[in-house]
Design a protein around this motif. Structure first.
Motif, PDB file in Angstrom:
ATOM      1  N   TYR A  61       0.706  -0.951   0.087  1.00 53.40           N
ATOM      2  CA  TYR A  61       0.361   0.083  -0.100  1.00 53.40           C
ATOM      3  C   TYR A  61       0.612   1.450   0.262  1.00 53.40           C
ATOM      4  O   TYR A  61       0.725   2.148  -0.023  1.00 53.40           O
ATOM      5  CB  TYR A  61      -1.029   0.124   1.614  1.00 53.40           C
ATOM      6  CG  TYR A  61      -1.747   0.423   1.139  1.00 53.40           C
ATOM      7  CD1 TYR A  61      -2.730   1.382   0.164  1.00 53.40           C
ATOM      8  CD2 TYR A  61      -2.034   1.795   3.061  1.00 53.40           C
ATOM      9  CE1 TYR A  61      -3.624   2.457   0.327  1.00 53.40           C
ATOM     10  CE2 TYR A  61      -2.631   3.460   2.816  1.00 53.40           C
ATOM     11  CZ  TYR A  61      -3.761   3.549   1.485  1.00 53.40           C
ATOM     12  OH  TYR A  61      -4.390   4.362   1.610  1.00 53.40           O
ATOM     13  N   MET A  62       1.983   0.874   0.636  1.00 57.20           N
ATOM     14  CA  MET A  62       2.599   2.448   0.672  1.00 57.20           C
ATOM     15  C   MET A  62       3.954   2.532  -0.258  1.00 57.20           C
ATOM     16  O   MET A  62       3.507   4.031  -0.867  1.00 57.20           O
ATOM     17  CB  MET A  62       3.599   2.170   1.584  1.00 57.20           C
ATOM     18  CG  MET A  62       3.664   2.698   3.240  1.00 57.20           C
ATOM     19  SD  MET A  62       4.135   1.980   4.950  1.00 57.20           S
ATOM     20  CE  MET A  62       6.082   2.801   4.143  1.00 57.20           C
ATOM     21  N   GLU A  67       3.850   5.436  -5.560  1.00 57.37           N
ATOM     22  CA  GLU A  67       3.899   5.997  -6.822  1.00 57.37           C
ATOM     23  C   GLU A  67       2.745   6.856  -7.002  1.00 57.37           C
ATOM     24  O   GLU A  67       2.787   7.702  -8.630  1.00 57.37           O
ATOM     25  CB  GLU A  67       3.456   4.478  -7.707  1.00 57.37           C
ATOM     26  CG  GLU A  67       3.371   4.206  -9.434  1.00 57.37           C
ATOM     27  CD  GLU A  67       3.091   3.198  -9.552  1.00 57.37           C
ATOM     28  OE1 GLU A  67       2.326   3.317 -10.248  1.00 57.37           O
ATOM     29  OE2 GLU A  67       4.221   1.888  -9.130  1.00 57.37           O
ATOM     30  N   LYS A  68       1.344   7.135  -6.514  1.00 59.51           N
ATOM     31  CA  LYS A  68       0.825   7.853  -6.988  1.00 59.51           C
ATOM     32  C   LYS A  68       1.301   9.514  -6.453  1.00 59.51           C
ATOM     33  O   LYS A  68       0.467  10.305  -7.404  1.00 59.51           O
ATOM     34  CB  LYS A  68      -0.635   7.466  -5.932  1.00 59.51           C
ATOM     35  CG  LYS A  68      -2.373   8.393  -6.240  1.00 59.51           C
ATOM     36  CD  LYS A  68      -2.908   7.721  -5.994  1.00 59.51           C
ATOM     37  CE  LYS A  68      -4.470   8.463  -5.655  1.00 59.51           C
ATOM     38  NZ  LYS A  68      -5.078   7.832  -5.417  1.00 59.51           N
ATOM     39  N   VAL A  69       1.590   9.513  -5.587  1.00 53.91           N
ATOM     40  CA  VAL A  69       2.617  10.920  -5.294  1.00 53.91           C
ATOM     41  C   VAL A  69       3.454  11.382  -6.384  1.00 53.91           C
ATOM     42  O   VAL A  69       3.226  12.333  -6.938  1.00 53.91           O
ATOM     43  CB  VAL A  69       3.116  10.701  -3.934  1.00 53.91           C
ATOM     44  CG1 VAL A  69       4.046  12.237  -3.954  1.00 53.91           C
ATOM     45  CG2 VAL A  69       2.444  11.195  -2.146  1.00 53.91           C
ATOM     46  N   LYS A  76       1.849  17.478 -11.913  1.00 53.38           N
ATOM     47  CA  LYS A  76       1.852  19.197 -11.501  1.00 53.38           C
ATOM     48  C   LYS A  76       2.504  19.762 -12.643  1.00 53.38           C
ATOM     49  O   LYS A  76       2.672  20.645 -12.774  1.00 53.38           O
ATOM     50  CB  LYS A  76       1.875  19.135 -10.193  1.00 53.38           C
ATOM     51  CG  LYS A  76       1.778  21.049  -9.130  1.00 53.38           C
ATOM     52  CD  LYS A  76       2.202  20.035  -7.965  1.00 53.38           C
ATOM     53  CE  LYS A  76       2.345  21.844  -7.609  1.00 53.38           C
ATOM     54  NZ  LYS A  76       2.906  21.901  -6.069  1.00 53.38           N
ATOM     55  N   LYS A  77       3.686  18.804 -12.240  1.00 55.56           N
ATOM     56  CA  LYS A  77       5.126  19.443 -13.023  1.00 55.56           C
ATOM     57  C   LYS A  77       4.779  19.814 -14.934  1.00 55.56           C
ATOM     58  O   LYS A  77       4.596  21.245 -15.284  1.00 55.56           O
ATOM     59  CB  LYS A  77       5.871  18.867 -13.118  1.00 55.56           C
ATOM     60  CG  LYS A  77       7.227  18.656 -11.964  1.00 55.56           C
ATOM     61  CD  LYS A  77       8.027  17.539 -12.114  1.00 55.56           C
ATOM     62  CE  LYS A  77       9.130  17.838 -11.160  1.00 55.56           C
ATOM     63  NZ  LYS A  77      10.245  16.805 -10.661  1.00 55.56           N
ATOM     64  N   THR A  78       3.544  19.002 -15.256  1.00 52.87           N
ATOM     65  CA  THR A  78       3.133  19.217 -16.417  1.00 52.87           C
ATOM     66  C   THR A  78       2.385  20.686 -16.799  1.00 52.87           C
ATOM     67  O   THR A  78       2.390  20.937 -17.538  1.00 52.87           O
ATOM     68  CB  THR A  78       3.146  17.691 -17.022  1.00 52.87           C
ATOM     69  OG1 THR A  78       2.076  17.363 -16.172  1.00 52.87           O
ATOM     70  CG2 THR A  78       3.357  17.006 -17.302  1.00 52.87           C
TER      71      THR A  78
END
Length: 176
Positions: A61-62, A67-69, A76-78
Motif C-alpha cells: 500500500y505504501m 507511486e501515486k504521489v 503537476k510539473k507538466t
C-alpha cells in the motif's frame, strides 16, 4: 544485586526486578497491539488481517501511495509547465474551456487570460441554472496573469439530466 537494579530504575521497591520486567514487557505488547490496530484501520478498514499479512499489505500500500504521489508530482510539473509556456506565448490558445459530465453531475473548468474579455462568475453560474442545474460550487482563482473558473453543478431532476453540449455552446457565447 537484584534489589539494587530495582532501586536504580526508580521503580517501586515492592516489586521485584522480574515483576517490573514482566510489567514493562506487557506494556510494550499492549502498545504494539494498539499500533497494529491503528495500522490495520488505515490500511484495511473493512476487515482485520493477521500481523504478517498486515505488514505485507501495508508495504505494498505504501509503494502504491508513493507511486501515486510521484505520478501526481509529474502531472503537476507538466501542468505548471503548460501554464509557464502560456506566458511565453506558446501555441496553447486561451481561453480554454473543458466540460466533464458524469451522470447527473457536470463540471466546468475555464482558464482565461486577464487581458481578454472579462467574464463574471455569476454569468457562468446563471447559464447552469437556466439549463436546469443546481450549482453545488463555483470558484474563481487568480493565478499570475490567468483566471481560473470552476463550476460544479448537479441536475435538479436527475431523470431529465443536463445537456452538456447546450451548456458549452452558451458558455462559448459568453466567453468569445
Amino acid at each position: 544485586m537484584r534489589r539494587q537494579r530495582g532501586r536504580e530504575l526508580g521503580e517501586g521497591s515492592s516489586m521485584s526486578w522480574k515483576e517490573q520486567r514482566n510489567l514493562r514487557e506487557k506494556e510494550r505488547r499492549m502498545r504494539m497491539k494498539h499500533l497494529f490496530f491503528t495500522l490495520s484501520s488505515h490500511v484495511s478498514p473493512t476487515h482485520r488481517l493477521p500481523v504478517p499479512q498486515l505488514i505485507d499489505h501495508s508495504a505494498s500500500y505504501m509503494m502504491q501511495l508513493k507511486e501515486k504521489v510521484n505520478n501526481l508530482r509529474e502531472k503537476k510539473k507538466t501542468l505548471l509547465g503548460e501554464v509557464g509556456n502560456l506566458s511565453e506565448g506558446s501555441s496553447f490558445i486561451l481561453p480554454k474551456l473543458s466540460i466533464c459530465s458524469r451522470g447527473s453531475i457536470i463540471k466546468m473548468n475555464l482558464i482565461m487570460d486577464l487581458s481578454m474579455k472579462k467574464v463574471m462568475l455569476h454569468e457562468l453560474v446563471s447559464v447552469f441554472e437556466e439549463e436546469g442545474a443546481q450549482v453545488m460550487s463555483a470558484n474563481l482563482q487568480n493565478l499570475n496573469d490567468r483566471i481560473t473558473y470552476t463550476v460544479t453543478a448537479q441536475a435538479i431532476i436527475c431523470r431529465i439530466g443536463i445537456d452538456p453540449s447546450r451548456i458549452e455552446e452558451r458558455l462559448r457565447e459568453i466567453i468569445f
